[in-house]
Design an enzyme around this catalytic site. Structure first.
Site, short mmCIF file in Angstrom:
data_model
loop_
_atom_site.label_atom_id
_atom_site.label_comp_id
_atom_site.label_asym_id
_atom_site.label_seq_id
_atom_site.Cartn_x
_atom_site.Cartn_y
_atom_site.Cartn_z
CG HIS A 217 50.18 103.05 49.86
ND1 HIS A 217 51.08 102.94 48.84
CD2 HIS A 217 50.16 101.83 50.47
CE1 HIS A 217 51.61 101.74 48.83
NE2 HIS A 217 51.07 101.04 49.81
CG ASP A 221 47.16 94.20 50.19
OD1 ASP A 221 48.27 94.71 49.94
OD2 ASP A 221 46.99 92.97 50.25
CE1 TYR A 259 58.62 101.07 42.06
CE2 TYR A 259 58.69 99.51 43.90
CZ TYR A 259 57.97 100.30 43.03
OH TYR A 259 56.60 100.33 43.11
#
Length: 369
Positions: A217, A221, A259
């Protein structure tokens, strides 16, 4: 090193962690996985024959898939815009100014997708290109000005949202800002090395990249949206030329619970001695299978429809696919055909379920069913 004893010595020690993480015996190649890969590859090989529709019809298919992809990918992250609203917004992209965050995200996603479709052969998998795509993705997002195209500087975590855009929980914790540059560097090296040496099937390489990218990540954002754009880029770069014509994002949106579950089950184990790739790789391949099946049906339906309809009706449907809507005036201008004749064709297309009538009188217009 076990299974890695025969790896080329050119692999630098700093990349060994990722190579070991994805060693062959850490993923059980089940008959299900083999079957999914074989089916997808068979379609990939047949695409040249399936994709023999006229260029304008392929363009229409891609347009519909693009709208679905943009709408689905942004809704997965909490947007509330419908595909119809996305379509209207895309018709006014030249405005370059958008009032709501949903509109800003849609505009950025649309332009970044188009860049990938047009230039995928030139967009190699590098840190700079990943950062550039992130910058383009958030191009119109005013609140993201300070961090777009830059790795995160504060910790973040992955949250799941319900269909109303409300956060329903944390899916998993992510890499620290300190570790992020090193981990992305390793991931990029792994992907390029794996593609070059062909020691893994391309679909597995793409699947591994996506799940690890999301586990890291790297940005404050936009990671989910960017991961789906990078998925398309990688699939195109390893030879799956049909992906722009069918929306993978739409498949994921309709399987959102699966997912998130597959991500959570795999990503919680990535940094352990025994990473469990099975949940994610299986989900990923099944999503690709659904994407492929949807496209095969669309192409077959296109051919059946075309072979059974008069030429004027075909032109009407082509116009509706290309522009999203059609009026009698549009087709009269396009074809020069008498308006009464056109009304008959439009009525027949409505009766057969190809078009839907909206409004009445002078304001009437038609859209694909």
């Amino acid at each position: 090193m076990g299974a890695f004893a025969d790896f080329p010595v050119l692999i630098r020690s700093k990349w060994v962690y990722f190579w070991v993480m994805i060693k062959t015996d850490s993923l059980q190649i089940t008959t299900d996985i083999l079957s999914l890969i074989a089916e997808i590859d068979e379609f990939k090989g047949a695409w040249r024959a399936l994709g023999t529709l006229a260029p304008e019809r392929l363009s229409a298919l891609r347009r519909v898939a693009t709208i679905e992809s943009i709408g689905s990918s942004t809704r997965i992250e909490g947007s509330k815009l419908s595909d119809r609203e996305v379509e209207r917004l895309l018709s006014n992209l030249q405005i370059k100014s958008f009032e709501t965050r949903d509109e800003q995200e849609v505009a950025g996603y649309a332009e970044t997708m188009e860049l990938v479709f047009q230039s995928w052969a030139d967009i190699t998998i590098t840190e700079n290109h990943i950062k550039q795509l992130h910058r383009d993705l958030l191009k119109y997002s005013s609140k993201d000005n300070h961090h777009r195209g830059q790795y995160k500087t504060t910790s973040n975590s992955v949250a799941a949202f319900d269909e109303d855009g409300r956060q329903i929980g944390i899916v998993f914790e992510t890499a620290t800002p300190f570790d992020t540059p090193r981990l992305i560097e390793e991931l990029v090296a792994f992907v390029n090395e794996a593609v070059e040496t062909k020691r893994l099937h391309p679909l597995l390489i793409v699947g591994f990249f996506v799940v690890i990218f999301l586990e890291i990540h790297p940005f404050q954002d936009g990671n989910g949206r960017l991961s789906r754009i990078l998925t398309t880029l990688l699939l195109l770069r390893v030879g799956y030329a049909y992906v722009p014509y069918s929306s993978l994002e739409s498949v994921i949106e309709q399987s959102k619970e699966g997912y998130y579950l597959a991500l959570r089950q795999t990503q919680g184990t990535i940094r352990t001695e025994a990473p469990n790739w099975q949940p994610w790789i299986t989900f990923f391949l099944r999503a690709l299978q659904q994407q492929m099946k949807r496209l095969a049906k669309k192409v077959e339906r296109e051919k059946i429809v075309l072979s059974a309809l008069p030429e004027i009706s075909v032109q009407i449907l082509e116009y509706a696919r290309e522009h999203g809507r059609v009026t009698i005036g549009d087709i009269a201008t396009l074809t020069g055909v008498n308006r009464n004749t056109l009304k008959k064709h439009l009525s027949q297309l409505v009766e057969k379920g190809h078009l839907v009538l909206h409004g009445s009188g002078r304001g009437a217009w038609y859209a694909l069913a």
